[in-house]
Design a protein around this motif. Structure first.
Motif, PDB file in Angstrom:
ATOM      1  N   THR A 231      -0.927   0.319   0.461  1.00  0.00           N
ATOM      2  CA  THR A 231      -1.256   0.149   1.872  1.00  0.00           C
ATOM      3  C   THR A 231      -0.873   1.398   2.655  1.00  0.00           C
ATOM      4  O   THR A 231       0.019   2.155   2.253  1.00  0.00           O
ATOM      5  CB  THR A 231      -0.522  -1.070   2.470  1.00  0.00           C
ATOM      6  OG1 THR A 231      -0.811  -1.168   3.873  1.00  0.00           O
ATOM      7  CG2 THR A 231       0.984  -0.950   2.285  1.00  0.00           C
ATOM      8  N   ALA A 236       2.726  -3.720   6.761  1.00  0.00           N
ATOM      9  CA  ALA A 236       2.180  -4.468   5.632  1.00  0.00           C
ATOM     10  C   ALA A 236       3.087  -4.282   4.410  1.00  0.00           C
ATOM     11  O   ALA A 236       3.334  -5.237   3.651  1.00  0.00           O
ATOM     12  CB  ALA A 236       0.766  -3.994   5.324  1.00  0.00           C
ATOM     13  N   GLN A 237       3.589  -3.078   4.243  1.00  0.00           N
ATOM     14  CA  GLN A 237       4.505  -2.791   3.141  1.00  0.00           C
ATOM     15  C   GLN A 237       5.771  -3.644   3.273  1.00  0.00           C
ATOM     16  O   GLN A 237       6.250  -4.244   2.301  1.00  0.00           O
ATOM     17  CB  GLN A 237       4.844  -1.298   3.145  1.00  0.00           C
ATOM     18  CG  GLN A 237       5.518  -0.791   1.891  1.00  0.00           C
ATOM     19  CD  GLN A 237       5.803   0.712   1.983  1.00  0.00           C
ATOM     20  OE1 GLN A 237       6.172   1.220   3.037  1.00  0.00           O
ATOM     21  NE2 GLN A 237       5.614   1.424   0.877  1.00  0.00           N
TER      22      GLN A 237
END
Length: 307
Positions: A231, A236-237
């Motif tokens: 990503t 999001a990570q």
């Protein structure tokens, strides 16, 4: 009544402030080329403006050489007065904008998304309670704003500044660590050495994030891992790591802000990155901008105390 022939030189105090702006830039830069870069003008324009000022004052302000420019004794004598003019110009700018030094109006702050969301946004209530007429506009986009074009008043940036004209100071050094969720560790146990990473899931970075110092260092020690997700978003990570999907590197200030994360192999990542606060020199002295930069500085320095 006396009569004179030819144009009369204008008194010093009636000279255009713009000419003194070029004078100050050249005096501080020590070079017409560097002054041109800071002013976003051509060297020819800077040279012409300096000659105009010297003609108007009937004085030589700079000694010019191949290596640059240096103030003459006359130039040195008027430097302090020119700086006073600069200060007065800023005060006029504030008065015209309707703020005249009052803690009111909008201050735009650009910051890395993780830092802005984790450190700055939760603290802004304190600033608002102290100065309710002061409004902060927080820019957390991934693109780098141009302070010289007034796209923001203050920028918090990771890495050494590249634009010489900006003013500011280093806030500290950002340290990095490798993180996993407690849920993930419950399933696989503790890590003792970097070799223990082999075969585990990682949340890999893509795009600009992959070029950061922590992601590049982590990529070098996680070659034998499984890439469970790639990503270009640090959020999001982070969410993927918190869910137990895998492990990833984060700034320590970000990792510490999530109590359900555990740092693996403390000290394994050696990379650090300087964090800077930068402002436009023409507006850095405004009361509202000074107040916000002091607030941001305090928050960041506190967060970076543990690196």
């Amino acid at each position: 009544m006396q009569t004179v022939s030819g144009p009369r030189p204008a008194p010093v105090m009636s000279q255009n402030w713009d000419l003194f702006r070029f004078f100050l830039a050249a005096a501080r830069a020590g070079s017409i080329a560097r002054a041109a870069g800071q002013l976003a003008e051509s060297p020819a324009t800077v040279g012409r403006k300096l000659r105009e000022l010297e003609t108007a004052l009937s004085a030589t302000l700079f000694d010019r050489s191949i290596s640059g420019v240096e103030l003459t004794s006359c130039g040195s004598r008027i430097l302090a007065s020119a700086e006073q003019m600069e200060h007065q110009a800023r005060l006029i700018s504030e008065a015209v904008s309707g703020n005249d030094g009052q803690l009111a109006g909008t201050v735009t702050v650009a910051a890395p998304s993780g830092l802005g969301q984790t450190l700055l946004a939760p603290q802004l209530r304190e600033l608002h309670n102290l100065h309710p007429e002061l409004r902060v506009k927080l820019l957390l986009s991934t693109g780098k704003v141009n302070l010289l074009n007034r796209e923001a008043d203050i920028a918090v940036r990771i890495g050494t500044p590249s634009q010489e004209r900006l003013v500011g100071h280093k806030l500290g050094a950002v340290g990095f660590g490798i993180y996993a969720s407690s849920l993930y560790l419950d399933e696989i146990g503790e890590f003792e050495t970097a070799a223990d990473l082999a075969g585990h899931n990682v949340i890999a970075a893509s795009g600009d994030m992959a070029q950061t110092v922590q992601c590049q260092e982590f990529a070098g020690i996680s070659e034998r891992c499984n890439v469970a997700l790639t990503t270009d978003s640090i959020f999001a990570q982070m969410e993927a790591v918190k869910s137990g999907l895998g492990i990833a590197p984060f700034p320590k200030y970000l990792g510490r802000s999530h109590p359900d994360l555990v740092e693996l192999l403390p000290g394994q990542l050696q990379a650090t990155a300087d964090l800077w606060l930068l402002m436009h020199p023409d507006t850095s002295g405004m009361a509202r901008i000074q107040t916000v930069q002091e607030f941001v500085t305090r928050i960041c320095k506190t967060a970076l105390a543990g690196n």
